[in-house]
Design an enzyme around this catalytic site. Structure first.
Site, PDB file in Angstrom:
ATOM      1  N   THR A 187     -74.806  28.647  42.709  1.00  0.00           N
ATOM      2  CA  THR A 187     -74.368  27.672  43.718  1.00  0.00           C
ATOM      3  C   THR A 187     -74.193  26.329  43.025  1.00  0.00           C
ATOM      4  O   THR A 187     -74.834  26.052  42.010  1.00  0.00           O
ATOM      5  CB  THR A 187     -75.406  27.518  44.844  1.00  0.00           C
ATOM      6  OG1 THR A 187     -76.612  27.064  44.263  1.00  0.00           O
ATOM      7  CG2 THR A 187     -75.650  28.832  45.554  1.00  0.00           C
ATOM      8  N   GLU A 331     -73.686  32.503  48.877  1.00  0.00           N
ATOM      9  CA  GLU A 331     -74.728  33.472  49.249  1.00  0.00           C
ATOM     10  C   GLU A 331     -74.208  34.569  50.175  1.00  0.00           C
ATOM     11  O   GLU A 331     -74.903  35.547  50.424  1.00  0.00           O
ATOM     12  CB  GLU A 331     -75.881  32.748  49.971  1.00  0.00           C
ATOM     13  CG  GLU A 331     -76.742  31.858  49.082  1.00  0.00           C
ATOM     14  CD  GLU A 331     -76.195  30.437  48.961  1.00  0.00           C
ATOM     15  OE1 GLU A 331     -74.977  30.233  49.151  1.00  0.00           O
ATOM     16  OE2 GLU A 331     -76.995  29.528  48.672  1.00  0.00           O
ATOM     17  N   LYS A 443     -78.541  11.306  62.163  1.00  0.00           N
ATOM     18  CA  LYS A 443     -79.601  11.275  63.182  1.00  0.00           C
ATOM     19  C   LYS A 443     -79.759   9.845  63.670  1.00  0.00           C
ATOM     20  O   LYS A 443     -80.420   9.036  63.044  1.00  0.00           O
ATOM     21  CB  LYS A 443     -80.892  11.829  62.594  1.00  0.00           C
ATOM     22  CG  LYS A 443     -80.723  13.275  62.175  1.00  0.00           C
ATOM     23  CD  LYS A 443     -81.945  13.861  61.515  1.00  0.00           C
ATOM     24  CE  LYS A 443     -81.611  15.224  60.945  1.00  0.00           C
ATOM     25  NZ  LYS A 443     -81.223  15.206  59.534  1.00  0.00           N
ATOM     26  N   TRP A 448     -78.077  13.514  67.616  1.00  0.00           N
ATOM     27  CA  TRP A 448     -77.316  13.912  66.437  1.00  0.00           C
ATOM     28  C   TRP A 448     -75.846  13.552  66.610  1.00  0.00           C
ATOM     29  O   TRP A 448     -75.255  13.799  67.663  1.00  0.00           O
ATOM     30  CB  TRP A 448     -77.422  15.414  66.212  1.00  0.00           C
ATOM     31  CG  TRP A 448     -78.741  15.826  65.645  1.00  0.00           C
ATOM     32  CD1 TRP A 448     -79.828  15.019  65.459  1.00  0.00           C
ATOM     33  CD2 TRP A 448     -79.095  17.130  65.194  1.00  0.00           C
ATOM     34  NE1 TRP A 448     -80.858  15.754  64.926  1.00  0.00           N
ATOM     35  CE2 TRP A 448     -80.439  17.047  64.752  1.00  0.00           C
ATOM     36  CE3 TRP A 448     -78.444  18.348  65.124  1.00  0.00           C
ATOM     37  CZ2 TRP A 448     -81.125  18.142  64.248  1.00  0.00           C
ATOM     38  CZ3 TRP A 448     -79.117  19.434  64.622  1.00  0.00           C
ATOM     39  CH2 TRP A 448     -80.451  19.342  64.186  1.00  0.00           C
TER      40      TRP A 448
HETATM   41  P1  AMP Z   1     -70.292  27.179  48.704  1.00  0.00           P
HETATM   42  O1  AMP Z   1     -71.415  28.105  48.501  1.00  0.00           O
HETATM   43  O2  AMP Z   1     -70.128  26.186  47.607  1.00  0.00           O
HETATM   44  O3  AMP Z   1     -69.005  27.865  49.010  1.00  0.00           O
HETATM   45  O4  AMP Z   1     -70.639  26.307  49.995  1.00  0.00           O
HETATM   46  C1  AMP Z   1     -70.913  26.892  51.246  1.00  0.00           C
HETATM   47  C2  AMP Z   1     -70.916  25.840  52.315  1.00  0.00           C
HETATM   48  O5  AMP Z   1     -69.588  25.326  52.524  1.00  0.00           O
HETATM   49  C3  AMP Z   1     -71.310  26.350  53.681  1.00  0.00           C
HETATM   50  O6  AMP Z   1     -72.698  26.465  53.816  1.00  0.00           O
HETATM   51  C4  AMP Z   1     -70.699  25.296  54.599  1.00  0.00           C
HETATM   52  O7  AMP Z   1     -71.509  24.145  54.680  1.00  0.00           O
HETATM   53  C5  AMP Z   1     -69.425  24.937  53.885  1.00  0.00           C
HETATM   54  N1  AMP Z   1     -68.307  25.656  54.494  1.00  0.00           N
HETATM   55  C6  AMP Z   1     -67.707  26.780  54.067  1.00  0.00           C
HETATM   56  N2  AMP Z   1     -66.695  27.132  54.886  1.00  0.00           N
HETATM   57  C7  AMP Z   1     -66.656  26.209  55.881  1.00  0.00           C
HETATM   58  C8  AMP Z   1     -65.849  26.012  57.044  1.00  0.00           C
HETATM   59  N3  AMP Z   1     -64.840  26.815  57.348  1.00  0.00           N
HETATM   60  N4  AMP Z   1     -66.130  24.951  57.817  1.00  0.00           N
HETATM   61  C9  AMP Z   1     -67.138  24.112  57.532  1.00  0.00           C
HETATM   62  N5  AMP Z   1     -67.920  24.233  56.455  1.00  0.00           N
HETATM   63  C10 AMP Z   1     -67.689  25.268  55.634  1.00  0.00           C
END
Ligand code: AMP
Length: 548
Positions: A187, A331, A443, A448
């Site tokens: 990540t 994940e 917050k 929120w």
């Molecule tokens: P990553 O593991 O770098 O792909 O990041 C995952 C995170 O990206 C998720 O937990 C979300 O916070 C954000 N994310 C992915 N897809 C979306 C989406 N369609 N809308 C809003 N946030 C998203």
């Protein structure tokens, strides 16, 4: 009683064998920046992957579950590595070429990669790191680039094409346990050390089937997918594996990720599908507005990785390109939801569904958890942290060689669900709407405020190119929103105008009083808004903030 069914392991090897035989004539087209792109059939890619596996075993001595890393753009050679490495029983480790050097070093050492396959154009990035990568014994270089940068390295250097040339085109693939590791991806690590997610053969197989369902991307061998999302970002959202299952042709941009070459690729190669994060689509929109191009081939575009502003979806609707919103994480392999509206609705009735993150496929179970750990109803109103469970969802992080798997309490519930860190609501018919990342929500006085809602509303203003909203400390309210705005070229909207525009859509108490114009929103290594950087810039007084 056990079933009477055969128990055939679900492995990447089987996906490879299927793709190279049944869909042998499907193609991977890789952009080269020259008059003609490189074109290779799945049969050729499969043959070359087999030769690569022979070379990795016989020449480099890769054995067992050793890790072989890739530092590569999206191209045919990277797909060859995708299949060769897991099929021989080793573990593919895709490296994010946009990470800072120290994070890359940390990740390679943590995974104990034995070899790195690298695109020549990325040698300026890799070469200075090699002295800090004691486990890396071999570097395999593919494609154009200055090899002299590797002079003096202790690692053995191989030329990709020479390495595979003349090798056998068959391999006695091992019968692998479907639960064993096939690939890993760290990540992006916005806080603390990066965390390694290890995908199994089984999780990749099942996830690929889901990607191919009509409920998800639903493509066939009549389609060509422009795979912009990097192969180092959650396995390019599973596309390389999914395409080998169904023969979907792939168009790979290699290092040509700027809006102008992407527009040219679409016009010349006429893909029917594409996948990328919103910032790519924002850039492409600006490009085709300035220099119109024929995008009419693209029937469906998968957009995710960050919230897609509804205004962006509308703009592409007008160009005849339908963006389909998807949510996922490293994940979650990553497919978690996709926003196909239910059947039987008019375009107008579909809209509120299209702007959600989408609904869950059968393989992903979801629940919402409130601040006190209580389960929240799917009523479209109760906001809580999303937790998910399923066969392609991580249950732990990689602990390093000899280390225990990591299950931090803020990431995994006691009963084994993944805590996504995303806050949102779920409608009674199972559509997820995310309001924020738990750490980005503002917050204010015990209430929120969704930073994403403010951003989407701001980006709907015709003079706003991009906008990011973050929480900043406030004496009276605890936190308040700070709006950072990138105006379109030549635009002159002022803060009062933007605030009045917001006031038409957003409750008054949520409107930002702090505003700053910025030349660009800082982005993470995978092209998302980097709010951590904005918060730091604010704290360090680097932003020119106006209070209304
Ligand atoms: P990553 O593991 O770098 O792909 O990041 C995952 C995170 O990206 C998720 O937990 C979300 O916070 C954000 N994310 C992915 N897809 C979306 C989406 N369609 N809308 C809003 N946030 C998203």
């Amino acid at each position: 009683m056990l079933s009477t069914m055969q128990d055939v392991p679900l492995t990447v090897t089987r996906i490879l064998q299927h793709g190279m035989s049944i869909h042998g004539t499907s193609q991977i087209t890789t952009w080269t920046g020259e008059a003609e792109p490189q074109r290779r059939t799945f049969a050729e890619v499969g043959r070359r992957a087999t030769q690569l596996a022979n070379a990795l075993r016989d020449e480099l001595g890769i054995d067992g579950d050793q890790r072989v890393a890739t530092l590569m753009w999206n191209n045919a050679e990277h797909v060859e590595a995708y299949f060769a490495i897991p099929s021989m029983g080793a573990v593919l480790h895709t490296l994010n070429l946009r990470l800072p050097a120290e994070q890359l070093v940390w990740i390679v050492n943590h995974a104990a990669d034995r070899a790195v396959i690298v695109n020549g154009s990325l040698l300026p990035l890799l070469a200075p790191l090699l002295p800090h990568l004691p486990t890396v014994e071999h570097v395999v270089v593919a494609g154009p680039g200055d090899r002299s940068l590797l002079t003096g390295t202790d690692a053995r250097v191989h030329e990709y094409e020479d390495l595979i040339a003349g090798r056998p085109t068959t391999y006695d693939w091992p019968e692998l346990d479907e639960r064993s590791a096939a690939a890993m991806c760290y990540t992006s690590g916005t806080t603390g050390d990066p965390k390694g997610v290890v995908y199994s053969h089984r999780s990749i197989y099942l996830h690929s089937m889901q990607v191919n369902m009509a409920e998800s991307m639903g493509l066939t061998d009549r389609d060509t997918s422009l795979v912009v999302v990097p192969q180092f970002h959650v396995n390019a959202w599973g596309l390389p594996h999914a395409t080998f299952m169904t023969g979907i042709n792939m168009l790979m941009p290699d290092r040509f990720l700027q809006p102008a070459p992407l527009a040219e690729m679409i016009e010349r190669e006429r893909p029917s599908h594409a996948a990328a994060v919103p910032t790519i689509w924002q850039g492409l929109l600006a490009e085709v507005t300035a220099n119109p191009r024929d995008l009419s081939s693209m029937k469906q575009v998968t957009i995710g990785g960050a919230a897609c502003p509804p205004s962006l979806m509308e703009a592409y609707d007008k160009l005849g390109v339908r963006l389909c919103h998807a949510w996922g994480m490293t994940e979650t392999s990553p497919l978690g939801t996709m926003a196909h509206p239910p059947a039987g609705l008019s375009a107008e009735e579909e809209w509120p569904y299209r702007v959600t993150q989408g609904r869950f496929p059968a393989g992903v179970e979801a629940r919402l958890v409130g601040p006190g750990g209580e389960r929240l109803p799917w009523d479209g109103e109760s906001a809580g942290e999303l937790e998910v469970r399923g066969a392609w969802i991580a249950g732990a992080y990689y602990g390093g060689a000899g280390g225990e798997e990591l299950r931090p309490a803020d990431k995994f519930s006691e009963d084994g669900w993944l805590k996504t860190g995303d806050v949102g609501v779920i409608s009674p018919d199972g559509y997820l709407t995310l309001t924020d990342r738990a750490k980005d929500v503002i917050k204010s006085g015990g209430e929120w405020i969704s930073s994403v809602e403010l951003e989407n509303a701001l980006m709907a203003h015709p003079e706003v190119a991009e906008a990011a909203v973050v929480a900043v400390p406030d004496d009276k309210w605890g936190e308040r929103p700070l709006a950072t705005v990138v105006l379109r070229e030549g635009a002159a909207a002022d803060y009062a105008v933007l605030r009045a525009f917001l006031a038409e859509r957003i409750a008054k108490w949520q409107l930002p009083e702090r505003w700053a114009l910025v030349p660009a929103v800082p982005k993470t290594s995978v092209g998302k808004f980097d709010k951590k950087v904005i918060r730091r810039q604010y704290a360090d007084g680097e932003l020119d903030v106006t209070e209304l």
